[in-house]
Design a protein around this motif. Structure first.
Motif, PDB file in Angstrom:
ATOM      1  N   ASP A 106       0.858  -1.183   0.000  1.00  0.00           N
ATOM      2  CA  ASP A 106       0.000   0.000   0.000  1.00  0.00           C
ATOM      3  C   ASP A 106       0.893   1.231   0.000  1.00  0.00           C
ATOM      4  O   ASP A 106       2.057   1.168   0.408  1.00  0.00           O
ATOM      5  N   VAL A 107       0.354   2.345  -0.451  1.00  0.00           N
ATOM      6  CA  VAL A 107       1.076   3.625  -0.404  1.00  0.00           C
ATOM      7  C   VAL A 107       0.185   4.619   0.330  1.00  0.00           C
ATOM      8  O   VAL A 107      -0.976   4.819  -0.048  1.00  0.00           O
ATOM      9  N   GLU A 108       0.717   5.235   1.363  1.00  0.00           N
ATOM     10  CA  GLU A 108      -0.088   6.147   2.175  1.00  0.00           C
ATOM     11  C   GLU A 108      -0.582   7.342   1.363  1.00  0.00           C
ATOM     12  O   GLU A 108      -1.737   7.738   1.466  1.00  0.00           O
ATOM     13  N   GLU A 109       0.295   7.894   0.536  1.00  0.00           N
ATOM     14  CA  GLU A 109      -0.114   9.039  -0.290  1.00  0.00           C
ATOM     15  C   GLU A 109       0.771   9.098  -1.536  1.00  0.00           C
ATOM     16  O   GLU A 109       1.984   8.926  -1.459  1.00  0.00           O
ATOM     17  N   GLY A 110       0.137   9.338  -2.690  1.00  0.00           N
ATOM     18  CA  GLY A 110       0.871   9.406  -3.952  1.00  0.00           C
ATOM     19  C   GLY A 110       1.155   8.027  -4.508  1.00  0.00           C
ATOM     20  O   GLY A 110       0.624   7.010  -4.064  1.00  0.00           O
ATOM     21  N   GLY A 111       2.025   7.984  -5.523  1.00  0.00           N
ATOM     22  CA  GLY A 111       2.439   6.712  -6.101  1.00  0.00           C
ATOM     23  C   GLY A 111       1.455   6.085  -7.060  1.00  0.00           C
ATOM     24  O   GLY A 111       1.624   4.931  -7.471  1.00  0.00           O
ATOM     25  N   GLU A 112       0.409   6.828  -7.467  1.00  0.00           N
ATOM     26  CA  GLU A 112      -0.589   6.247  -8.368  1.00  0.00           C
ATOM     27  C   GLU A 112       0.000   5.978  -9.756  1.00  0.00           C
ATOM     28  O   GLU A 112       0.897   6.680 -10.206  1.00  0.00           O
ATOM     29  N   THR A 113      -0.514   4.954 -10.408  1.00  0.00           N
ATOM     30  CA  THR A 113      -0.247   4.744 -11.827  1.00  0.00           C
ATOM     31  C   THR A 113      -1.260   5.584 -12.591  1.00  0.00           C
ATOM     32  O   THR A 113      -2.458   5.478 -12.342  1.00  0.00           O
ATOM     33  N   MET A 114      -0.785   6.435 -13.487  1.00  0.00           N
ATOM     34  CA  MET A 114      -1.712   7.367 -14.152  1.00  0.00           C
ATOM     35  C   MET A 114      -1.600   7.259 -15.668  1.00  0.00           C
ATOM     36  O   MET A 114      -0.556   6.952 -16.231  1.00  0.00           O
ATOM     37  N   PHE A 115      -2.757   7.510 -16.307  1.00  0.00           N
ATOM     38  CA  PHE A 115      -2.874   7.495 -17.765  1.00  0.00           C
ATOM     39  C   PHE A 115      -3.390   8.871 -18.213  1.00  0.00           C
ATOM     40  O   PHE A 115      -4.601   9.107 -18.225  1.00  0.00           O
ATOM     41  N   PRO A 116      -2.493   9.788 -18.556  1.00  0.00           N
ATOM     42  CA  PRO A 116      -2.906  11.167 -18.854  1.00  0.00           C
ATOM     43  C   PRO A 116      -3.746  11.314 -20.113  1.00  0.00           C
ATOM     44  O   PRO A 116      -4.522  12.259 -20.229  1.00  0.00           O
ATOM     45  N   PHE A 117      -3.614  10.386 -21.067  1.00  0.00           N
ATOM     46  CA  PHE A 117      -4.354  10.491 -22.337  1.00  0.00           C
ATOM     47  C   PHE A 117      -5.611   9.626 -22.358  1.00  0.00           C
ATOM     48  O   PHE A 117      -6.178   9.379 -23.415  1.00  0.00           O
ATOM     49  N   GLU A 118      -6.050   9.169 -21.190  1.00  0.00           N
ATOM     50  CA  GLU A 118      -7.221   8.291 -21.121  1.00  0.00           C
ATOM     51  C   GLU A 118      -8.414   8.927 -21.833  1.00  0.00           C
ATOM     52  O   GLU A 118      -8.750  10.091 -21.618  1.00  0.00           O
ATOM     53  N   ASN A 119      -8.999   8.146 -22.745  1.00  0.00           N
ATOM     54  CA  ASN A 119     -10.166   8.580 -23.528  1.00  0.00           C
ATOM     55  C   ASN A 119      -9.873   9.795 -24.394  1.00  0.00           C
ATOM     56  O   ASN A 119     -10.777  10.568 -24.730  1.00  0.00           O
ATOM     57  N   GLY A 120      -8.595   9.980 -24.740  1.00  0.00           N
ATOM     58  CA  GLY A 120      -8.222  11.073 -25.632  1.00  0.00           C
ATOM     59  C   GLY A 120      -7.990  12.404 -24.946  1.00  0.00           C
ATOM     60  O   GLY A 120      -7.710  13.406 -25.615  1.00  0.00           O
ATOM     61  N   GLY A 145       2.434   6.676 -16.442  1.00  0.00           N
ATOM     62  CA  GLY A 145       3.564   7.001 -15.587  1.00  0.00           C
ATOM     63  C   GLY A 145       3.235   6.678 -14.146  1.00  0.00           C
ATOM     64  O   GLY A 145       2.138   6.218 -13.824  1.00  0.00           O
ATOM     65  N   SER A 146       4.201   6.918 -13.268  1.00  0.00           N
ATOM     66  CA  SER A 146       4.015   6.700 -11.839  1.00  0.00           C
ATOM     67  C   SER A 146       4.140   8.033 -11.130  1.00  0.00           C
ATOM     68  O   SER A 146       5.194   8.681 -11.191  1.00  0.00           O
ATOM     69  N   CYS A 147       3.065   8.461 -10.476  1.00  0.00           N
ATOM     70  CA  CYS A 147       3.097   9.713  -9.725  1.00  0.00           C
ATOM     71  C   CYS A 147       4.100   9.610  -8.580  1.00  0.00           C
ATOM     72  O   CYS A 147       4.372   8.524  -8.065  1.00  0.00           O
ATOM     73  N   ALA A 148       4.641  10.736  -8.190  1.00  0.00           N
ATOM     74  CA  ALA A 148       5.620  10.752  -7.104  1.00  0.00           C
ATOM     75  C   ALA A 148       4.987  10.267  -5.803  1.00  0.00           C
ATOM     76  O   ALA A 148       3.830  10.571  -5.502  1.00  0.00           O
TER      77      ALA A 148
END
Length: 296
Positions: A216-230, A273-276
């Motif tokens: 688990d990550v207490e805060e941050g560290g999310e995997t993100m998709f900035p172009f999701e759905n265009g 990417g991986s958020c800080a």
């Protein structure tokens, strides 16, 4: 009294109408008609609402129920049903979430194996790039380990389960890349597939990526998709930003996403990417799956 008893047995509304005799026959008749249609339409609306809710939230089919006998399998198939729950997070990119893909004990064992061999993570470089001018894009620590190197057998079990979930043979998977992200560490937006115009000819291509969150990550560290759905694709996107569809790491959960379209071309919305990490540590085991058998 006998007549009233017979009418009452036929329905509460009609029985109620009989008690209104003092109003006169025309008035009683009109009131009875009114209450009859009120009850009829009310019950119809209620029935329609129940049917709509049932269709929107159908009861899940349970594989153990009668009528789900396994079919005769081929030489390499199974003679039993396999249930691996998943949630579709997005169609653009094709991203699926697998809760409790691994047990907490399995996750802790993988972390223990990786800790003794961690080294700064590296990048696959494009033409003209160097380790110096790409510094800061990926700041985690990591190591590679194959299931054959794992004497506990845990990675072998994970691979077998992943093979069933993706229907991509385990022979097409690279070694596990176990990563640790500490506070402030991140991985800027990137593609897992290699564009030949940027990286040169490829012997094989990465079809999909599977991320097994080991902590688990207490805060941050999310995997993100900035172009999701265009989204954000038509702007001057800052690859350091943490925006778009975000998946929070949870110990034992898995994330699968596809880098290629079915026709073999790169899906531009698979940029990720991986958020800080803001608080705590992030541990993840990444498995890249290719369209050809894995090679060194």
């Amino acid at each position: 009294m006998k007549t009233r008893g017979k009418i009452g047995g036929g329905g509460g509304l009609i029985g109620g109408c009989s008690s209104l005799g003092s109003l006169g026959l025309p008035a009683v008749f009109l009131l009875c008609i009114f209450f009859f249609f009120l009850g009829f339409f009310g019950s119809s609306l209620f029935s329609q609402q129940v049917e709509t809710e049932s269709s929107l939230h159908p009861k899940p089919r349970i594989l153990s129920e009668k009528g789900y006998d396994p079919l005769p399998q081929g030489d390499s198939g199974d003679d039993f049903f396999t249930t691996i729950p998943f949630q579709i997070l997005s169609w653009k990119p094709r991203a699926l979430y697998f809760p409790d893909f691994a047990t907490p004990k399995q996750c802790e064992s993988i972390i223990k194996m990786a800790k003794v061999k961690l080294a700064p993570s590296t990048l696959a470089l494009r033409k003209g790039e160097t380790a110096e001018n790409t510094k800061g894009i990926r700041t985690s620590s990591g190591m590679f380990i194959s299931s054959s190197e794992d004497k506990t057998g845990i990675l072998d079990l994970i691979e077998k389960k992943l093979e069933k979930a993706t229907m991509i043979p385990r022979s097409h998977g690279e070694s596990f890349n176990v990563l640790r992200y500490e506070i402030g560490q991140r991985y800027n937006s990137h593609y897992d597939a290699f564009n030949p115009t940027e990286y040169g000819p490829q012997k094989s291509q990465r079809i999909a990526s599977f991320l097994l969150y080991l902590s688990d990550v207490e805060e941050g560290g999310e995997t993100m998709f900035p172009f999701e759905n265009g989204e954000n694709a038509d702007t001057n996107y800052d690859f350091r930003k943490c925006i778009g569809l975000k998946v929070k790491p949870r110990k034992g959960d898995g994330l699968l996403f596809y880098s290629l379209y079915p026709n073999g071309t790169i899906d531009p919305t698979s940029l990720h990417g991986s958020c800080a990490v803001v608080k705590g540590q992030k541990w993840v085991a990444t498995k890249w799956l290719r369209n050809e058998e894995e090679y060194d």
